[in-house]
Motif scaffolding. Structure first.
Motif, PDB file in Angstrom:
ATOM      1  N   THR A  93      -2.909   4.522   4.405  1.00  0.00           N
ATOM      2  CA  THR A  93      -2.590   3.117   4.654  1.00  0.00           C
ATOM      3  C   THR A  93      -3.184   2.662   5.973  1.00  0.00           C
ATOM      4  N   VAL A 131       1.551   1.502  11.134  1.00  0.00           N
ATOM      5  CA  VAL A 131       1.957   1.507   9.723  1.00  0.00           C
ATOM      6  C   VAL A 131       3.444   1.816   9.619  1.00  0.00           C
ATOM      7  N   LEU A 143       0.814  -1.209   0.000  1.00  0.00           N
ATOM      8  CA  LEU A 143       0.000   0.000   0.000  1.00  0.00           C
ATOM      9  C   LEU A 143       0.855   1.269   0.000  1.00  0.00           C
ATOM     10  N   ARG A 144       1.911   1.283   0.795  1.00  0.00           N
ATOM     11  CA  ARG A 144       2.740   2.493   0.907  1.00  0.00           C
ATOM     12  C   ARG A 144       3.577   2.745  -0.339  1.00  0.00           C
TER      13      ARG A 144
END
Length: 178
Positions: free
Chosen positions: A139, A150, A128-129
Motif C-alpha cells: 500500500t 499507511v 487498498l488495505r
C-alpha cells in the motif's frame, strides 16, 4: 507497439478491468466516474506498456495509475464543491443504477456511505488495505508514502468509518464478522 505487446495488453485489460472498476467505485462512489477512471488509467497504461511489461508488475502499475487518475480528477475545477446559491440540487435517484440500488439495500450500503464520508487519502488506504488485500508495504508503494503513514491513515480512516456508522449497523457488522 509490437503485436505481441498489444495482445498482452489486451489480455491484461480484459482480465483486470472489472477489478479496477470495483476499486475505482470504492474510491469515487460513482459507477460512471469509475468507468471513466478505468478507461483513463488503461489509456495511460497502453502508452507505457512496452516499458511497464519489463517490470513484471503490471497490476501494481495499474493500481497506482488508477489512484493517480482519481486524485487528478478530484483536483479538476468542475469536481470542486458546488456554490451555495440557495437552491437544493437534485437528489440521486438510486433506481437509475441497479448496482447502486442493490447496494443500498444491505449492510454494504451503510459501509459504503461511511467510506464515502472519510477523506480521500484515508479512503485510498482503506480500499487498498482491506478491499484489495494489500500489505502495508504494498500500500505504501502504491501510494508513494511511508509505511507509518499507511498505518496512521488506516487507523484514522477506520475510526472515522466507525464514527460514521450508526450503532445498529455497527452491531450488525460485528455479528457478521464474528
Amino acid at each position: 507497439m509490437r503485436k505481441a505487446d498489444e495482445d498482452r495488453f489486451r489480455e491484461f485489460a480484459r482480465s483486470h478491468a472489472m477489478a479496477m472498476r470495483r476499486s475505482a467505485f470504492l474510491l469515487c462512489g460513482d459507477w460512471h466516474l469509475a468507468e471513466d477512471l478505468v478507461q483513463t488509467a488503461l489509456i495511460k497504461m497502453y502508452r507505457a506498456w512496452p516499458r511497464m511489461v519489463r517490470t513484471d508488475r503490471p497490476v501494481n502499475y495499474a493500481r497506482r495509475t488508477l489512484l493517480r487518475c482519481w486524485l487528478d480528477e478530484l483536483r479538476r475545477p468542475w469536481r470542486r464543491a458546488e456554490r451555495r446559491d440557495g437552491l437544493v440540487p437534485d437528489a440521486v435517484d438510486g433506481a437509475v443504477d441497479p448496482a447502486w440500488a442493490q447496494q443500498r439495500q444491505d449492510l454494504r450500503g451503510e459501509l459504503f456511505d461511511a467510506l464515502s464520508a472519510i477523506p480521500p487519502r484515508q479512503r485510498a488506504v482503506l480500499v487498498l488495505r482491506y478491499f484489495e488485500s494489500l500489505s502495508v508495504a504494498e500500500t505504501a508503494e502504491a501510494l508513494g508514502c511511508s509505511e507509518g503513514t499507511v498505518k496512521s491513515q488506516a487507523a484514522r480512516g477506520l475510526a472515522a468509518m466507525k464514527a460514521a456508522l450508526d450503532p445498529a449497523a455497527e452491531a450488525a457488522l460485528r455479528s457478521e464478522l464474528s
